[in-house]
Scaffold this motif. Structure first.
Motif, PDB file in Angstrom:
ATOM      1  N   ALA A   1      37.700  47.510  37.849  1.00  9.47           N
ATOM      2  CA  ALA A   1      36.693  47.284  36.373  1.00  9.47           C
ATOM      3  C   ALA A   1      37.439  47.106  35.415  1.00  9.47           C
ATOM      4  O   ALA A   1      37.567  46.712  34.230  1.00  9.47           O
ATOM      5  N   GLU A   2      38.439  47.525  35.366  1.00  9.75           N
ATOM      6  CA  GLU A   2      40.093  47.881  34.364  1.00  9.75           C
ATOM      7  C   GLU A   2      39.596  46.343  33.650  1.00  9.75           C
ATOM      8  O   GLU A   2      40.670  45.425  32.821  1.00  9.75           O
ATOM      9  N   ILE A   3      39.871  44.989  34.366  1.00 13.71           N
ATOM     10  CA  ILE A   3      39.729  43.858  34.006  1.00 13.71           C
ATOM     11  C   ILE A   3      39.436  43.170  33.308  1.00 13.71           C
ATOM     12  O   ILE A   3      39.498  42.418  32.422  1.00 13.71           O
ATOM     13  N   SER A   4      38.296  44.151  32.782  1.00  9.21           N
ATOM     14  CA  SER A   4      36.860  43.455  31.939  1.00  9.21           C
ATOM     15  C   SER A   4      37.973  44.490  30.362  1.00  9.21           C
ATOM     16  O   SER A   4      37.140  44.223  29.356  1.00  9.21           O
ATOM     17  N   HIS A   5      38.897  45.066  30.938  1.00 10.91           N
ATOM     18  CA  HIS A   5      39.458  45.314  29.477  1.00 10.91           C
ATOM     19  C   HIS A   5      40.339  44.297  28.767  1.00 10.91           C
ATOM     20  O   HIS A   5      40.677  44.240  26.986  1.00 10.91           O
ATOM     21  N   LEU A   6      40.948  43.532  29.776  1.00 12.48           N
ATOM     22  CA  LEU A   6      41.428  42.360  28.613  1.00 12.48           C
ATOM     23  C   LEU A   6      40.671  41.419  28.109  1.00 12.48           C
ATOM     24  O   LEU A   6      39.995  40.008  28.510  1.00 12.48           O
ATOM     25  N   SER A   7      40.207  41.543  27.162  1.00 10.54           N
ATOM     26  CA  SER A   7      39.268  40.885  26.269  1.00 10.54           C
ATOM     27  C   SER A   7      40.016  39.747  25.473  1.00 10.54           C
ATOM     28  O   SER A   7      38.990  38.741  24.567  1.00 10.54           O
ATOM     29  N   LYS A   8      40.811  39.570  25.351  1.00 13.76           N
ATOM     30  CA  LYS A   8      41.553  37.978  24.932  1.00 13.76           C
ATOM     31  C   LYS A   8      41.868  37.111  26.105  1.00 13.76           C
ATOM     32  O   LYS A   8      42.239  35.900  26.205  1.00 13.76           O
ATOM     33  N   LEU A   9      41.279  37.697  27.566  1.00 21.29           N
ATOM     34  CA  LEU A   9      41.634  36.118  28.494  1.00 21.29           C
ATOM     35  C   LEU A   9      41.027  35.287  28.899  1.00 21.29           C
ATOM     36  O   LEU A   9      39.524  35.175  28.273  1.00 21.29           O
ATOM     37  N   TYR A  10      41.135  34.298  28.868  1.00 18.58           N
ATOM     38  CA  TYR A  10      40.786  33.062  28.508  1.00 18.58           C
ATOM     39  C   TYR A  10      41.208  32.352  30.032  1.00 18.58           C
ATOM     40  O   TYR A  10      39.623  31.314  30.284  1.00 18.58           O
ATOM     41  N   VAL A  11      41.342  32.805  31.515  1.00 13.69           N
ATOM     42  CA  VAL A  11      41.418  32.151  31.758  1.00 13.69           C
ATOM     43  C   VAL A  11      42.133  33.044  33.176  1.00 13.69           C
ATOM     44  O   VAL A  11      42.517  34.423  32.911  1.00 13.69           O
ATOM     45  N   LEU A  12      40.233  33.559  33.651  1.00  8.59           N
ATOM     46  CA  LEU A  12      40.940  34.749  34.709  1.00  8.59           C
ATOM     47  C   LEU A  12      40.720  33.635  36.228  1.00  8.59           C
ATOM     48  O   LEU A  12      39.864  32.862  36.732  1.00  8.59           O
ATOM     49  N   ARG A  13      41.646  33.686  37.019  1.00 12.52           N
ATOM     50  CA  ARG A  13      41.632  33.239  38.278  1.00 12.52           C
ATOM     51  C   ARG A  13      42.498  34.535  39.305  1.00 12.52           C
ATOM     52  O   ARG A  13      43.452  34.860  39.548  1.00 12.52           O
ATOM     53  N   ILE A  14      41.620  34.474  40.503  1.00 11.94           N
ATOM     54  CA  ILE A  14      41.458  35.626  40.987  1.00 11.94           C
ATOM     55  C   ILE A  14      40.691  34.898  42.206  1.00 11.94           C
ATOM     56  O   ILE A  14      39.804  35.337  42.624  1.00 11.94           O
ATOM     57  N   ARG A  15      41.850  33.794  43.349  1.00  9.03           N
ATOM     58  CA  ARG A  15      40.843  33.330  44.907  1.00  9.03           C
ATOM     59  C   ARG A  15      41.283  33.919  45.617  1.00  9.03           C
ATOM     60  O   ARG A  15      42.514  34.578  45.594  1.00  9.03           O
ATOM     61  N   SER A  16      40.313  34.112  46.718  1.00  7.42           N
ATOM     62  CA  SER A  16      40.696  34.607  47.954  1.00  7.42           C
ATOM     63  C   SER A  16      40.987  33.868  49.110  1.00  7.42           C
ATOM     64  O   SER A  16      40.317  32.911  48.814  1.00  7.42           O
ATOM     65  N   ASP A  17      41.683  34.549  49.878  1.00  7.51           N
ATOM     66  CA  ASP A  17      41.740  33.868  51.119  1.00  7.51           C
ATOM     67  C   ASP A  17      40.472  33.944  51.741  1.00  7.51           C
ATOM     68  O   ASP A  17      39.988  32.809  53.079  1.00  7.51           O
ATOM     69  N   ASP A  18      40.028  35.317  51.915  1.00  7.99           N
ATOM     70  CA  ASP A  18      39.396  35.452  52.519  1.00  7.99           C
ATOM     71  C   ASP A  18      38.201  36.190  52.051  1.00  7.99           C
ATOM     72  O   ASP A  18      38.266  37.484  51.369  1.00  7.99           O
ATOM     73  N   PRO A  19      36.927  36.496  51.682  1.00  7.61           N
ATOM     74  CA  PRO A  19      35.951  37.028  51.236  1.00  7.61           C
ATOM     75  C   PRO A  19      35.585  38.618  51.900  1.00  7.61           C
ATOM     76  O   PRO A  19      34.825  39.004  51.472  1.00  7.61           O
ATOM     77  N   TYR A  20      36.189  38.700  53.543  1.00  5.93           N
ATOM     78  CA  TYR A  20      36.508  40.121  53.447  1.00  5.93           C
ATOM     79  C   TYR A  20      37.621  40.533  52.929  1.00  5.93           C
ATOM     80  O   TYR A  20      37.691  42.548  52.810  1.00  5.93           O
TER      81      TYR A  20
END
Ligand SMILES: *[C@@H]1O[C@H](CO)[C@@H](O)[C@H](O)[C@H]1NC(C)=O
Ligand SMILES: *[C@@H]1O[C@H](CO)[C@@H](O)[C@H](O)[C@H]1NC(C)=O
Ligand SMILES: *[C@@H]1O[C@H](CO)[C@@H](O)[C@H](O)[C@H]1NC(C)=O
Ligand SMILES: *[C@@H]1O[C@H](CO)[C@@H](O)[C@H](O)[C@H]1NC(C)=O
Ligand SMILES: *[C@@H]1O[C@H](CO)[C@@H](O)[C@H](O)[C@H]1NC(C)=O
Ligand SMILES: *[C@@H]1O[C@H](CO)[C@@H](O)[C@H](O)[C@H]1NC(C)=O
Length: 236
Positions: free
Chosen positions: A152-171
């Motif tokens: 949840a701490e990722i939501s502290h990054l209030s200046k983010l313009y681009v957030l990319r966290i693609r996964s290889d696998d939905p699991y």
């Protein structure tokens, strides 16, 4: 005539000043940050096969060494005036190893741009400490084999313009029940959100694209609000 001499004098003066200045400051990069980067380098091994999408990367990160200014190292960019490390572009660098919460990268508190995509941190959790890099405007942790809950701490990054966290696998990667909401509400500058193949267990609000900064004309997104989420939004 006197005027020309004066001009020449000033030209010479500024030239000499620059010479003295540049030789007096051979190392712009602050020592603690160079040290943190070298520590970071030693936390991983180099494997040219770490990601099969990259072809065979060259071990450029491994050429980081003390004999040169860290601002000149491959993938490292510093702010011109202060020498602070503000960008780290480590896409496809063949880095392999666990990404522990004690990683020295979290000491680089001025980072604005961080790209760790297409490496192999096999099975590492995304540390809540990413949320402390509060200057970040661009964060990419895609396809580097991170697993578990996206903190949840990722939501502290209030200046983010681009957030990319693609996964290889939905699991492998999940966003917790309320955290997607948090991301949308707190990351008010966001222009691009890419959570391809991440398991988003919360309901995605139908109007979610209106949370992304609404300057321009075109919004592009695909949305399957189920566990096998393909979510890619961008506002050009
Ligand atoms: C990388 O892959 C190539 C071809 O598959 C193989 O020959 C090589 O041994 C691998 N290297 C490492 C370090 O795993
Ligand atoms: C240190 O880095 C420079 C520049 O990348 C490189 O040319 C040099 O070979 C490196 N030295 C060592 C000992 O790795
Ligand atoms: C970082 O943490 C890991 C796991 O807890 C540990 O094995 C490693 O020795 C630590 N590294 C440093 C530099 O403290
Ligand atoms: C939202 O961002 C602000 C500013 O960075 C931060 O203080 C706050 O903790 C964040 N809220 C949540 C719920 O993440
Ligand atoms: C996605 O997350 C939900 C809730 O945590 C879980 O029930 C479901 O099994 C997960 N799906 C996958 C593919 O991991
Ligand atoms: C989205 O819809 C919810 C409730 O339906 C509303 O509270 C919220 O303000 C809307 N957000 C935006 C950005 O339009």
């Amino acid at each position: 005539m006197g005027c020309v001499k004066l001009v020449l004098f000033f030209m010479l003066y500024t030239f000499l000043c620059q010479l003295v200045f540049s030789s007096a400051l051979p190392h712009l990069c602050p020592e603690d940050q160079a040290h943190a980067l070298l520590q970071f380098k030693h936390m991983f091994t180099f494997n040219p096969n770490a990601s099969d999408i990259c072809g065979f990367p060259s071990p450029k990160t491994l050429s980081w060494n003390k004999s040169t200014d860290c601002c000149s190292w491959d993938g490292v960019h510093c702010e011109e005036m202060t020498g602070q490390v503000i960008e780290l572009d480590l896409l496809c660098r063949g880095l392999q190893g666990k990404f522990h919460p004690n990683n020295s990268l979290f000491q680089l508190s001025n980072l604005k741009w961080l790209d760790l995509s297409y490496n192999n941190f096999y099975g590492s959790l995304i540390s809540p400490k990413f949320g402390e890099l509060s200057s970040l405007t661009h964060l990419d942790l895609s396809h580097s084999s991170f697993t578990g809950l996206i903190p949840a701490e990722i939501s502290h990054l209030s200046k983010l313009y681009v957030l990319r966290i693609r996964s290889d696998d939905p699991y492998w990667l999940r966003v917790g029940p309320y955290n997607f909401d948090l991301l949308l509400k707190n990351l008010t500058q966001l222009r691009q959100l890419d959570l391809d193949s991440v398991n988003i267990s919360s309901t995605i609000p139908l109007n979610f694209s209106s949370y992304l900064t609404t300057l321009p004309s075109q919004k592009e997104f695909s949305n399957f609000p189920t566990w096998n989420t393909f979510l890619y939004l961008t506002i050009p």
